[in-house]
Design a protein around this motif. Structure first.
Motif, PDB file in Angstrom:
ATOM      1  N   SER A   1      -5.724  -0.197   8.061  1.00 36.67           N
ATOM      2  CA  SER A   1      -6.150   1.071   7.542  1.00 36.67           C
ATOM      3  C   SER A   1      -7.227   1.603   8.514  1.00 36.67           C
ATOM      4  O   SER A   1      -6.699   2.775   8.561  1.00 36.67           O
TER       5      SER A   1
ATOM      6  N   CYS B   1      -6.143   5.390  10.554  1.00 34.71           N
ATOM      7  CA  CYS B   1      -6.907   6.449   9.985  1.00 34.71           C
ATOM      8  C   CYS B   1      -8.040   6.926  11.289  1.00 34.71           C
ATOM      9  O   CYS B   1      -8.872   7.942  10.647  1.00 34.71           O
TER      10      CYS B   1
ATOM     11  N   PRO C   1     -11.971   4.705  10.309  1.00 36.64           N
ATOM     12  CA  PRO C   1     -13.674   5.158   9.295  1.00 36.64           C
ATOM     13  C   PRO C   1     -14.188   3.818   8.990  1.00 36.64           C
ATOM     14  O   PRO C   1     -13.645   2.627   8.897  1.00 36.64           O
TER      15      PRO C   1
ATOM     16  N   VAL D   1     -16.723   4.285   3.911  1.00 35.94           N
ATOM     17  CA  VAL D   1     -16.389   5.254   4.188  1.00 35.94           C
ATOM     18  C   VAL D   1     -14.504   5.574   2.706  1.00 35.94           C
ATOM     19  O   VAL D   1     -14.422   6.498   2.046  1.00 35.94           O
ATOM     20  N   MET D   2     -14.038   4.365   3.372  1.00 38.46           N
ATOM     21  CA  MET D   2     -13.080   3.929   2.520  1.00 38.46           C
ATOM     22  C   MET D   2     -12.894   4.404   1.531  1.00 38.46           C
ATOM     23  O   MET D   2     -11.411   4.443   0.286  1.00 38.46           O
TER      24      MET D   2
ATOM     25  N   ASP E   1     -14.065   7.468  -0.688  1.00 40.04           N
ATOM     26  CA  ASP E   1     -13.356   8.562  -1.176  1.00 40.04           C
ATOM     27  C   ASP E   1     -12.212   8.056  -2.458  1.00 40.04           C
ATOM     28  O   ASP E   1     -11.878   6.586  -2.235  1.00 40.04           O
TER      29      ASP E   1
ATOM     30  N   LEU F   1      -8.775   8.510  -3.789  1.00 41.75           N
ATOM     31  CA  LEU F   1      -7.242   7.994  -3.210  1.00 41.75           C
ATOM     32  C   LEU F   1      -7.621   6.810  -2.397  1.00 41.75           C
ATOM     33  O   LEU F   1      -6.055   6.125  -2.545  1.00 41.75           O
ATOM     34  N   PHE F   2      -8.593   7.183  -1.757  1.00 43.73           N
ATOM     35  CA  PHE F   2      -8.332   5.475  -0.730  1.00 43.73           C
ATOM     36  C   PHE F   2      -8.564   4.586  -1.153  1.00 43.73           C
ATOM     37  O   PHE F   2      -8.691   3.574  -0.869  1.00 43.73           O
TER      38      PHE F   2
ATOM     39  N   GLU G   1      -7.871   3.643  -5.046  1.00 40.24           N
ATOM     40  CA  GLU G   1      -6.296   3.597  -5.461  1.00 40.24           C
ATOM     41  C   GLU G   1      -5.624   2.335  -4.710  1.00 40.24           C
ATOM     42  O   GLU G   1      -5.508   1.530  -4.398  1.00 40.24           O
ATOM     43  N   PHE G   2      -5.499   3.152  -3.556  1.00 41.74           N
ATOM     44  CA  PHE G   2      -5.129   3.050  -1.886  1.00 41.74           C
ATOM     45  C   PHE G   2      -5.559   1.598  -1.689  1.00 41.74           C
ATOM     46  O   PHE G   2      -5.238   0.415  -2.178  1.00 41.74           O
TER      47      PHE G   2
END
Lengths: 340, 340
Positions: free
Chosen positions: A218, A222, A225, A229-230, A233, A235-236, A238-239
């Motif tokens: 990831s 991206c 990051p 930071v990942m 975030d 949304l991230f 959840e991923f």
């Protein structure tokens, strides 16, 4: 008689553990050095560590190639393999041809899944030991090892067919050699070295994949990051949790055993990453920045294939695998174009 | 009385359809032009097309802002919105305040899902028409429209509550205005303009998402592979098919109707992409290269949210959404750092 250990791939991780094993009373530890051969031959390894202080380790023998190690005539008890695992680039097991005899156990301290198979196939009568470590170490200059944090290492015999009665003698041998190796680590001051069963060690590998598969490719995709930071975030997050859960649900089904209850959950792993103040980024990002080939096969490809053999799909991992491989392909193609 | 049409967002797509509508006998077509205002005001649009030849279209009125269009006092029958849909950046519906009266239908020719909702909420008594087009057109210089391939456009009334009896009059009005608009397109030479029902048009949107969600963010994440390169790589092909299938299975469950049998399957879509000799890359890659904000919300975020409302998960789409948003965030942060 001394226990003869050969470190193959004397980067930061291999050299750090080699330097600890060498302090055990009955061990003689040699090393195959490639890019750092001249420096180590002349000065040995100088190690700094918050836990073990500053010291110099001079290997019993420094070899520039596996062939040199073979010519030494030493019967190796343990060959520790701590190279990067890049089965799509090269089969490193063939470099050990002629070094692996009947008393030898091959100890693989590498990330990912499926790293043992090439060694098992090539050396069906050797003991294969499988190791997973959490250690922060680097080699900023040839022969200089900087250990920063963690010494945890888990090692287990690799016995994928241990239900076969006919193999039980070999299994006992592997299990006994495994215990000896872990005791050697403990004698070298690595108190949190643990001997595991085949299944539990494979579960450790799957558990570490949950972290590596989520964060490593990831960050590459991206633009770098940090882990924090990942994880911070929404949304991230959840991923990442989706990737981890996919791995943590699949691993036990492939191995046939649940995770031990003391293995950290995805929520716990993510929370501790969220709080990481170091700004640390995944090692795969460092590889990418340095233009190195990424460990995609053992961290993504092999888990997906092992799951497929059991009829299990991993859509999030497969997505990361396809995207990261394509990103690597595009980069290789673009860099070769720019050289023309 | 002439039918008054206003093109809002006179980029390549809006200007191309505007120029065709303007050839219909009873239509007067005006345009709000922003960056291309001076060029269009002076010279109109010069259009080249393999199907329609070369011609100049001078809009009935050229406005530099929506406010100017309002001051003209014209009662618009149709306002065609063909801006990029970036609900995370701005709510373009507010720019139409004062332009939408009781005879007005707002025609949204935009990619993605959920683009209609801001307009429906702001103008609850207007007819909202939803349009999806497959057209290859660009504006290499202000006022120069180059049409290359395809003219297919499907338009349907947006009636998410069309089961409510009390709305049936409004629905009839919207359906009738929809038909008039499509007939106007046909009168302008767009033979393959089709009037669809609400449900079928939404299925067209989902179907197009299957393509856009698979190819667009992937190309951005992987450093710009072409559509054919992506579709021809076996591992990536499996990923693309996985994304498409996820969308094609979810859409009909959200809409409550199956896809019509003549909609192309994922295999057919992938095969035709594999054979594409043009080396074309997704429009999102072009946006990325030009440093523009990506249409991630309408192509990834909204489908995921609409699915979640029905209790459906889209792990591959969610992965792409999180990765592409993070890539965009990293790029914005890095570019603002480099300016400091």
């Amino acid at each position: 008689m001394a226990i003869e250990v050969l470190i193959f791939g004397a980067g930061a991780v291999g050299a750090f553990y080699g330097s600890r094993l060498a302090t055990a009373k009955n061990a003689r530890v040699s090393a195959v050095c490639r890019s750092n051969y001249n420096a180590v031959r002349t000065n040995g390894f100088s190690v700094t560590s918050p836990k073990y202080g500053t010291y110099v380790w001079r290997p019993s023998n420094v070899f520039s190639t596996p062939l040199e190690a073979r010519k030494s005539g030493i019967a190796w008890d343990y060959i520790v393999v701590s190279t990067k695992a890049l089965p799509d680039v090269s089969d490193d097991s063939q470099l050990l041809e002629g070094l692996v005899g009947s008393p030898t156990a091959v100890v693989l301290i590498q990330n990912g899944l499926g790293v043992e198979e090439p060694y098992r196939k090539r050396f069906p009568h050797a003991s294969i030991l499988s190791g997973v470590t959490v250690v922060s170490a680097e080699q900023p200059r040839s022969g200089e090892i900087k250990h920063s944090r963690w010494t945890r290492i888990s090692v287990g015999p690799y016995l994928p067919n241990n239900d076969a009665y006919s193999l039980s003698n070999e299994n006992e041998t592997a299990t006994s050699r495994n215990l000896t190796f872990v005791n050697l680590l403990v004698a070298g001051g690595i108190q949190d070295a643990s001997a595991y069963s085949h299944e539990k060690l494979q579960l450790v590998r799957w558990h570490k994949i949950a972290i590596n598969a989520a964060f490593n490719p990831s960050s590459v995709l991206c633009g770098g990051p940090s882990n924090a930071v990942m994880a911070n975030d929404p949304l991230f997050h959840e991923f990442l949790k989706g990737v981890m859960e996919e791995v943590l649900e699949t691993g036990p089904k492939v191995i046939g055993q649940p995770f031990p209850s003391d293995f950290a959950s995805s929520d716990l792993l993510l929370r501790s990453t969220q709080r990481d103040p170091t700004g640390g980024r995944p090692s795969m990002w460092a590889d990418w920045e340095q233009g190195k080939i990424l460990e995609l096969e053992v961290i993504l490809g092999n888990p997906i294939r092992l799951a497929q053999e059991k009829g299990l799909n991993m859509p999030r991992l497969q997505s990361l695998y396809a995207l990261a491989r394509m990103a690597q392909r595009m980069r290789i193609e673009n860099s070769s174009k720019s050289k023309i």
